[in-house]
Design an enzyme around this catalytic site. Structure first.
Site, PDB file in Angstrom:
ATOM      1  N   ASN A  49       8.410 -10.326   8.107  1.00 30.39           N
ATOM      2  CA  ASN A  49       9.364 -10.048   7.029  1.00 30.39           C
ATOM      3  C   ASN A  49      10.771 -10.549   7.349  1.00 30.39           C
ATOM      4  O   ASN A  49      11.745 -10.055   6.800  1.00 30.39           O
ATOM      5  CB  ASN A  49       9.404  -8.539   6.769  1.00 30.39           C
ATOM      6  CG  ASN A  49       8.040  -7.974   6.486  1.00 30.39           C
ATOM      7  OD1 ASN A  49       7.303  -8.495   5.651  1.00 30.39           O
ATOM      8  ND2 ASN A  49       7.668  -6.929   7.201  1.00 30.39           N
ATOM      9  N   HIS A 135       4.980   3.007  -0.478  1.00 34.79           N
ATOM     10  CA  HIS A 135       4.778   2.840   0.960  1.00 34.79           C
ATOM     11  C   HIS A 135       4.421   4.166   1.634  1.00 34.79           C
ATOM     12  O   HIS A 135       4.893   5.234   1.227  1.00 34.79           O
ATOM     13  CB  HIS A 135       6.087   2.297   1.549  1.00 34.79           C
ATOM     14  CG  HIS A 135       6.000   1.821   2.953  1.00 34.79           C
ATOM     15  ND1 HIS A 135       6.367   2.588   4.025  1.00 34.79           N
ATOM     16  CD2 HIS A 135       5.608   0.625   3.454  1.00 34.79           C
ATOM     17  CE1 HIS A 135       6.203   1.890   5.135  1.00 34.79           C
ATOM     18  NE2 HIS A 135       5.749   0.697   4.822  1.00 34.79           N
ATOM     19  N   GLU A 197       9.456   2.016  -5.021  1.00 37.68           N
ATOM     20  CA  GLU A 197      10.029   0.875  -4.315  1.00 37.68           C
ATOM     21  C   GLU A 197      10.627  -0.050  -5.367  1.00 37.68           C
ATOM     22  O   GLU A 197      10.286   0.066  -6.544  1.00 37.68           O
ATOM     23  CB  GLU A 197       8.924   0.128  -3.542  1.00 37.68           C
ATOM     24  CG  GLU A 197       8.488   0.858  -2.292  1.00 37.68           C
ATOM     25  CD  GLU A 197       7.208   0.283  -1.687  1.00 37.68           C
ATOM     26  OE1 GLU A 197       7.120  -0.930  -1.494  1.00 37.68           O
ATOM     27  OE2 GLU A 197       6.301   1.076  -1.413  1.00 37.68           O
ATOM     28  N   SER A 201       5.818  -3.618  -1.306  1.00 44.85           N
ATOM     29  CA  SER A 201       5.638  -4.322  -0.043  1.00 44.85           C
ATOM     30  C   SER A 201       4.344  -5.111   0.057  1.00 44.85           C
ATOM     31  O   SER A 201       4.292  -6.137   0.723  1.00 44.85           O
ATOM     32  CB  SER A 201       5.743  -3.343   1.125  1.00 44.85           C
ATOM     33  OG  SER A 201       4.768  -2.341   1.013  1.00 44.85           O
ATOM     34  N   ASP A 226      13.410   2.683  -2.770  1.00 47.16           N
ATOM     35  CA  ASP A 226      13.293   2.013  -1.472  1.00 47.16           C
ATOM     36  C   ASP A 226      13.431   0.504  -1.705  1.00 47.16           C
ATOM     37  O   ASP A 226      12.590  -0.114  -2.346  1.00 47.16           O
ATOM     38  CB  ASP A 226      11.927   2.366  -0.871  1.00 47.16           C
ATOM     39  CG  ASP A 226      11.695   1.743   0.494  1.00 47.16           C
ATOM     40  OD1 ASP A 226      12.365   0.738   0.818  1.00 47.16           O
ATOM     41  OD2 ASP A 226      10.829   2.241   1.239  1.00 47.16           O
ATOM     42  N   HIS A 229      12.377  -4.533   0.750  1.00 55.71           N
ATOM     43  CA  HIS A 229      12.060  -5.964   0.670  1.00 55.71           C
ATOM     44  C   HIS A 229      12.992  -6.738  -0.241  1.00 55.71           C
ATOM     45  O   HIS A 229      12.824  -7.941  -0.423  1.00 55.71           O
ATOM     46  CB  HIS A 229      10.608  -6.154   0.228  1.00 55.71           C
ATOM     47  CG  HIS A 229       9.644  -5.615   1.230  1.00 55.71           C
ATOM     48  ND1 HIS A 229       9.261  -6.320   2.345  1.00 55.71           N
ATOM     49  CD2 HIS A 229       9.043  -4.411   1.321  1.00 55.71           C
ATOM     50  CE1 HIS A 229       8.440  -5.585   3.061  1.00 55.71           C
ATOM     51  NE2 HIS A 229       8.292  -4.419   2.468  1.00 55.71           N
ATOM     52  N   LYS A 257      13.848  -6.145   8.235  1.00 54.30           N
ATOM     53  CA  LYS A 257      13.263  -7.244   7.464  1.00 54.30           C
ATOM     54  C   LYS A 257      14.289  -8.370   7.322  1.00 54.30           C
ATOM     55  O   LYS A 257      14.572  -9.035   8.303  1.00 54.30           O
ATOM     56  CB  LYS A 257      12.705  -6.687   6.167  1.00 54.30           C
ATOM     57  CG  LYS A 257      11.467  -5.868   6.527  1.00 54.30           C
ATOM     58  CD  LYS A 257      10.973  -4.887   5.542  1.00 54.30           C
ATOM     59  CE  LYS A 257       9.781  -4.154   6.158  1.00 54.30           C
ATOM     60  NZ  LYS A 257       9.511  -2.882   5.545  1.00 54.30           N
TER      61      LYS A 257
HETATM   62  C1  LIG Z   1       8.780  -1.721   6.108  1.00 58.02           C
HETATM   63  C2  LIG Z   1       8.975  -0.651   5.112  1.00 58.02           C
HETATM   64  C3  LIG Z   1       9.494   0.587   5.475  1.00 58.02           C
HETATM   65  C4  LIG Z   1       9.675   0.985   6.910  1.00 58.02           C
HETATM   66  O1  LIG Z   1      10.808   0.429   7.454  1.00 58.02           O
HETATM   67  P1  LIG Z   1      10.890   0.310   9.057  1.00 58.02           P
HETATM   68  O2  LIG Z   1      12.341   0.121   9.301  1.00 58.02           O
HETATM   69  O3  LIG Z   1      10.055  -0.846   9.413  1.00 58.02           O
HETATM   70  O4  LIG Z   1      10.380   1.584   9.604  1.00 58.02           O
HETATM   71  C5  LIG Z   1       9.786   1.481   4.487  1.00 58.02           C
HETATM   72  N1  LIG Z   1       9.548   1.196   3.190  1.00 58.02           N
HETATM   73  C6  LIG Z   1       9.004   0.024   2.812  1.00 58.02           C
HETATM   74  C7  LIG Z   1       8.758  -0.229   1.373  1.00 58.02           C
HETATM   75  C8  LIG Z   1       8.688  -0.927   3.764  1.00 58.02           C
HETATM   76  O5  LIG Z   1       8.109  -2.059   3.403  1.00 58.02           O
END
Ligand SMILES: *Cc1c(COP(=O)(O)O)cnc(C)c1O
Length: 404
Positions: A49, A135, A197, A201, A226, A229, A257
């Protein structure tokens, strides 16, 4: 002989093996932003990512070294004890300023942020309405809170609205019938939280943030998004789809990411920030982010606004790849971002395709299968980076079209 107290381990693993779902760890060594060594084989990575290749950027590496020299390698205490250095506070101010929000609060990972923010935000009287495909970290937070939750169909806002209407009616009913017997049910505490989200993801499609904001306002619900991405990649100057909006109550961004670092943050009101500092276990009972990480994040934050050309290139490449794949009959779902799922359905077919890409083409594309994604929707999850060279993308395209 006594009973094997760990017999359950074999049973569980055997079950996973039976559905070709056994997971294992595989060590790689990064070569640059998009290539890795696996033993003495060099593979092009289409699974990570690091969307802008920042994890190998000299400015981030220099800043990490500089902060390590000046502040040491660890923060040595929780934020609430002696772990809040001036660099943590300054970064939070910069984040709030960059995203035009009242406040920002750092977390050690996105997983930890989602798990513990949601747990702190809700109680057993709360109701959570979350997208079906959120997620796992969001789901864990909802479960930990003990709140009642209903998952609405993926990006189906009429469904969400129907659930909000139902909730509204039951809440009103409760408010008029609540008696002293329900000691811990405060009739004015009608917490309803919508969780989604922005870019999903595993599917790379988008939530309609305007629509979510409108619904949250209409039904007086708390909106929690969230932006993992989208941050750094989408929105004006890479400010994401939710983090830069004052009408989203809480938005989480991650640094692992597009930032190429590690950690996460939430942007919210000052009032929420004060609350979390007092009630969020994932902030209180953990050691603060280490100085070199703060240095790298600070450097990434300074670089990101100027990367419009890279973001544009990434979007153009993703569109081109999707168009080609679709023209050849592949199902890329509703992807509308740098994440492109190639939906192959069966786990076996997906595993075979990944193997073929690796052995025949030196391409690293991790298969994603249940339970990470719903049954019957195993896929190759392609994640593009602006650091991929044109010939690497060309190779990926050729390889995918040659899949049998
Ligand atoms: C990767 C991800 C997370 C977790 O983040 P990390 O910092 O890797 O723990 C949380 N939410 C989504 C949607 C993700 O893709």
């Amino acid at each position: 002989m006594s009973r094997d107290k760990f017999a359950f381990l074999d049973a569980a693993l055997k079950q996973r093996r039976a559905v070709a779902g056994l997971r294992s760890l595989r060590p790689l060594k990064p070569r640059d932003a998009v290539q890795v060594w696996q033993g003495d084989r060099q593979l092009i990575n289409f699974s990570h990512n690091d969307y802008l290749g920042l994890s190998k950027h000299p400015a981030l590496i220099d800043a990490a070294q500089d902060y390590a020299e000046r502040y040491g390698t660890g923060a040595a205490a929780s934020r609430l004890v002696t772990g809040t250095y001036d660099i943590h506070a300054e970064l939070e101010q910069q984040l709030a300023q960059t995203y035009n929000r009242e406040a920002a609060l750092l977390f050690n990972t996105g997983f930890q942020a989602n798990l513990t923010l949601l747990a702190a935000l809700m109680n057993q009287q709360a109701l959570v309405l979350c997208d079906r495909l959120v997620h796992n970290s969001l789901l864990q937070g909802i479960l930990a809170s003990g709140a009642r939750f209903i998952r609405y169909r993926h990006n189906d806002y009429p469904h969400l609205e129907q659930l909000l209407q139902q909730a509204d009616q039951t809440c009103n009913l409760n408010a008029t019938t609540t008696t002293a017997t329900a000691a811990n049910t405060d009739p004015v505490d009608k917490r309803i939280v919508i969780v989604s989200e922005t870019i999903f993801s595993m599917d790379g499609d988008r939530a309609d943030v305007d629509r979510l904001v409108a619904l949250a306002q209409q039904y007086n619900a708390i909106l929690y998004l969230d932006d993992a991405h989208a941050i750094g990649v989408l929105g004006a100057q890479g400010t994401g789809l939710a983090v830069g909006r004052t009408d989203v109550d809480l938005a989480v961004g991650t640094f692992g990411k597009a930032f190429g670092c590690f950690g996460a943050f939430v942007v919210c009101s000052q009032r929420l920030r004060d609350y979390f500092i007092n009630f969020c276990a994932g902030l209180i009972y953990t050691t603060a982010l280490p100085p070199p990480v703060i240095g790298a994040i600070t450097a990434a934050l300074a670089l990101l606004p100027a990367l419009d050309a890279e973001r544009q290139q990434l979007a153009t490449e993703a569109t081109a790849l999707r168009t080609t794949l679709q023209a050849h009959g592949y199902d890329t779902g509703r992807s509308d971002s740098q994440i492109i799922p190639l939906l192959l359905g069966s786990t076996e077919r997906t595993l075979a395709a990944a193997q073929q890409l690796e052995t025949g083409w030196d391409l690293l594309v991790t298969p994603i299968r249940p339970p990470t994604v719903p049954q019957g929707s195993a896929r190759l999850r392609l994640a593009l980076s602006s650091a991929h060279q044109p010939q690497q993308l060309e190779r990926l395209q050729q390889a995918l079209l040659s899949l049998t």
